[in-house]
Design an enzyme around this catalytic site. Structure first.
Site, PDB file in Angstrom:
ATOM      1  N   GLY A  16       0.814  -1.208   0.000  1.00 26.34           N
ATOM      2  CA  GLY A  16       0.000   0.000   0.000  1.00 26.34           C
ATOM      3  C   GLY A  16       0.847   1.257   0.000  1.00 26.34           C
ATOM      4  N   ASN A  34      -4.288   4.779   7.350  1.00 26.55           N
ATOM      5  CA  ASN A  34      -4.085   3.455   7.929  1.00 26.55           C
ATOM      6  C   ASN A  34      -4.821   3.389   9.256  1.00 26.55           C
ATOM      7  OD1 ASN A  34      -2.365   0.884   7.499  1.00 26.55           O
ATOM      8  ND2 ASN A  34      -2.026   1.367   9.657  1.00 26.55           N
ATOM      9  N   ALA A  78      -6.572 -10.130   2.669  1.00 23.19           N
ATOM     10  CA  ALA A  78      -7.752 -10.732   2.049  1.00 23.19           C
ATOM     11  C   ALA A  78      -8.644 -11.387   3.086  1.00 23.19           C
ATOM     12  CB  ALA A  78      -7.317 -11.761   1.010  1.00 23.19           C
ATOM     13  N   SER A 130       0.824  -7.374  -9.275  1.00 20.31           N
ATOM     14  CA  SER A 130       1.983  -8.265  -9.159  1.00 20.31           C
ATOM     15  C   SER A 130       3.272  -7.486  -9.312  1.00 20.31           C
ATOM     16  CB  SER A 130       1.937  -9.374 -10.214  1.00 20.31           C
ATOM     17  OG  SER A 130       3.086 -10.193 -10.118  1.00 20.31           O
ATOM     18  N   GLY A 131       4.256  -7.897  -8.537  1.00 18.97           N
ATOM     19  CA  GLY A 131       5.574  -7.286  -8.643  1.00 18.97           C
ATOM     20  C   GLY A 131       6.263  -7.125  -7.315  1.00 18.97           C
ATOM     21  N   GLY A 132       5.546  -7.477  -6.222  1.00 17.87           N
ATOM     22  CA  GLY A 132       6.161  -7.326  -4.911  1.00 17.87           C
ATOM     23  C   GLY A 132       6.379  -5.866  -4.575  1.00 17.87           C
ATOM     24  N   LYS A 184      -5.142 -12.887 -11.623  1.00 19.03           N
ATOM     25  CA  LYS A 184      -4.017 -12.755 -10.681  1.00 19.03           C
ATOM     26  C   LYS A 184      -3.817 -14.053  -9.906  1.00 19.03           C
ATOM     27  CE  LYS A 184      -0.836 -10.729  -8.153  1.00 19.03           C
ATOM     28  NZ  LYS A 184      -0.738 -11.447  -6.905  1.00 19.03           N
ATOM     29  N   HIS A 187      -2.095 -16.394 -12.238  1.00 15.16           N
ATOM     30  CA  HIS A 187      -0.726 -15.866 -12.324  1.00 15.16           C
ATOM     31  C   HIS A 187       0.100 -16.389 -11.157  1.00 15.16           C
ATOM     32  CE1 HIS A 187       2.201 -12.964 -10.753  1.00 15.16           C
ATOM     33  NE2 HIS A 187       2.424 -12.558 -11.984  1.00 15.16           N
ATOM     34  N   ASN A 188      -0.455 -16.324  -9.959  1.00 10.19           N
ATOM     35  CA  ASN A 188       0.274 -16.815  -8.794  1.00 10.19           C
ATOM     36  C   ASN A 188       0.456 -18.329  -8.847  1.00 10.19           C
ATOM     37  OD1 ASN A 188       0.083 -14.153  -8.023  1.00 10.19           O
ATOM     38  ND2 ASN A 188      -0.518 -14.594  -5.930  1.00 10.19           N
ATOM     39  N   GLU A 191       3.252 -18.954 -11.006  1.00 10.72           N
ATOM     40  CA  GLU A 191       4.439 -18.596 -10.217  1.00 10.72           C
ATOM     41  C   GLU A 191       4.848 -19.743  -9.283  1.00 10.72           C
ATOM     42  OE1 GLU A 191       5.132 -15.615  -6.482  1.00 10.72           O
ATOM     43  OE2 GLU A 191       4.098 -14.766  -8.219  1.00 10.72           O
ATOM     44  N   LYS A 262       0.224 -18.510   0.921  1.00 13.15           N
ATOM     45  CA  LYS A 262      -0.850 -17.639   1.393  1.00 13.15           C
ATOM     46  C   LYS A 262      -2.217 -18.009   0.846  1.00 13.15           C
ATOM     47  CE  LYS A 262       1.979 -13.579   2.410  1.00 13.15           C
ATOM     48  NZ  LYS A 262       2.189 -12.127   2.142  1.00 13.15           N
ATOM     49  N   HIS A 454     -22.239 -47.197 -14.310  1.00 12.19           N
ATOM     50  CA  HIS A 454     -22.144 -45.798 -14.733  1.00 12.19           C
ATOM     51  C   HIS A 454     -22.260 -45.634 -16.249  1.00 12.19           C
ATOM     52  CE1 HIS A 454     -21.251 -44.287 -10.764  1.00 12.19           C
ATOM     53  NE2 HIS A 454     -20.304 -45.201 -10.610  1.00 12.19           N
TER      54      HIS A 454
END
Length: 478
Positions: A16, A34, A78, A130-132, A184, A187-188, A191, A262, A454
């Site tokens: 942030g 904050n 989140a 994304s990008g840290g 995203k 994307h993770n 990653e 995470k 089945h």
């Protein structure tokens, strides 16, 4: 500067703070807030000179500092905290104002939140970033999801602070409601797979050839000069080069072998299962992290369970570095192919129109999985927007075909040495399964019909059939 800030940011942890600083450095007045006022003051004291950063010490002050339509970026953990902050902010906003969730929220939560806020007349973007921390400050890849009406008030700001590659911003509207956060999430997941493949390459070369961290750093630095050129390969070399000041040993050798997560990788796998998309590499990467966390069990098993160990010898040793490079590239192609297939399946399921080539474009800079071959992915989708799999694109088909001999030798060598390579092996198994015209699922379906009635379908005539396997063998059409 009451009522003049073009963006409000609430939630001043590293991401942030850096996004707020990025916007301010680009000339956008930003109001920062904050829950803990100390963090707001520290940001202003350290970085207030970088641009127009205005402190707000209550939600009321934050809203009052914003120009209309008010635009607030929420950067909190989140889950329930996002709901709490959105609800509080919404109570102070007017119809037409905009809220942006820039965290790693689950896409179904994003879809729910957009519906709830729409009932109050408030626009909403669920936005992957994304990008840290470095990317957030100097230019991330940004993946907003929502309506064009929600995107329009912040398009100029977001495309300005995003990474720029060949004059193109690494930001574009992905699609409606949860599309941004979904992309995203995948994307993770990619990653996760990419990092697991790198870890397996490091492990196999370390165990199989006895290479130390400094020697492995040289290998990854060489690889980064070719087709494997990427942020993660470059970063791996830097991590392997780092020496612990206290001991003089490579720092990587002192780090506990437990990889945390995470949730985005796990969400990716769960969604793929629901959509019926076989993302084997990403799944194995998630399970590898789970196994790594069971350290005490692994220590006990190491004393009780036998298995091979040793180093590679002869021709296998001489070519192992080059073979692992080729296997890494081929497996990486599979991980991206599976990820893009999952995004396409989700777009069909949720009614999103996602430009897959556009994703490759905005992932070329800023984000963690940026890599040279993303240009190849973009070109593949430009040539054939309806491409069924990246593996079928001419360039990737030929590249994987050229690498597969090495790929197979790597998996075989790992098995012989007892070095686990779940991502390499599962990626190869997927490739072999995908390229087979006829697999063994006919037996699976026969078994299912035997014990569960089945039914099955036949190659030689239409319809569904059931056989009374344990009785007279009669077949009936159902």
């Amino acid at each position: 500067m009451a009522g003049e800030c073009e963006l409000g940011v609430t939630g001043l942890a590293t991401m942030g703070q850096n996004l707020a600083r990025n916007a301010a450095r680009h000339g956008f007045p930003v109001a920062v807030h904050n829950r803990t006022a100390t963090r707001t003051r520290e940001l202003l004291e350290r970085h207030g000179h970088e641009g127009q950063l205005v402190g707000a010490f209550s939600v009321e002050e934050l809203v009052a500092a914003l120009a209309r339509p008010r635009r607030v970026l929420v950067m909190v953990k989140a889950g329930p905290p996002v709901d709490a902050v959105l609800d509080e902010l919404a109570g102070h906003l007017d119809p037409g104002d905009l809220l942006i969730d820039g965290g790693n929220s689950f896409f179904e939560d994003t879809r729910r939140r957009e519906r709830a806020l729409a009932e109050r007349g408030i626009r909403f973007l669920g936005t992957g970033v994304s990008g840290g921390e470095e990317g957030a400050l100097h230019g991330p890849s940004i993946m907003p999801g929502g309506s064009p009406e929600a995107y329009e008030p912040v398009e100029r700001l977001l495309t300005t602070i995003a990474a720029q590659v060949d004059g193109t911003p690494c930001c574009r509207l992905i699609g409606p409601d949860g599309a941004g956060h979904y992309v995203k999430m995948v994307h993770n997941g990619i990653e996760y797979a990419d990092m697991q493949l790198i870890a397996e390459a490091y492990d196999l070369l370390g165990q199989g050839l006895g290479l130390g961290a400094a020697e492995l750093a040289e290998v990854f630095e060489r690889w980064n000069q070719g087709d494997l050129d990427s942020f993660l390969i470059e970063t791996t070399a830097k991590v392997l080069r780092q020496v612990d000041a206290a001991t003089g040993r490579p720092l990587v050798d002192l780090i506990l072998d437990e990889a945390e997560q995470k949730g985005t990788g796990r969400w990716t796998v769960q969604s793929a299962l629901e959509l019926g998309v076989p993302i084997t590499g990403i799944t194995e990467a998630v399970f590898a992290r789970v196994l790594s966390s069971q350290r005490e069990r692994r220590e006990a098993a190491a004393k009780a369970l036998p298995g091979p160990h040793g180093t590679a010898t002869g021709p296998a040793a001489e070519r192992l570095v080059d073979d692992v490079r080729d296997a890494l590239y081929a497996s990486k192609v599979v991980a991206y192919a599976q990820g893009f297939e999952q995004i396409a399946a989700a777009a069909d399921a949720y009614g999103w129109e996602v430009d897959l080539g556009g994703l490759a474009t905005i992932w070329r800079g800023g984000c963690i999985i940026r890599a040279r071959f993303l240009n190849r992915i973009r070109e593949a989708y430009q040539a054939d927007p309806g491409l069924d799999s990246l593996l079928l694109a001419d360039y990737f088909r030929d590249a994987v075909a050229a690498a597969q001999g090495a790929w197979r030798r790597v998996v075989a060598t790992a098995v012989e040495l007892g070095v686990p390579t779940p991502a390499f092996a599962s990626s190869l198994a997927y490739y072999d399964g995908f390229r087979r015209e006829r697999g063994p699922a006919n037996l699976l379906q026969g078994l299912r019909d035997f014990f569960g009635a089945h039914t099955y379908r036949r190659l030689d005539r239409p319809g569904s059939f059931h056989t009374r396997w344990s009785q007279d063998g009669d077949e009936v059409e159902v």
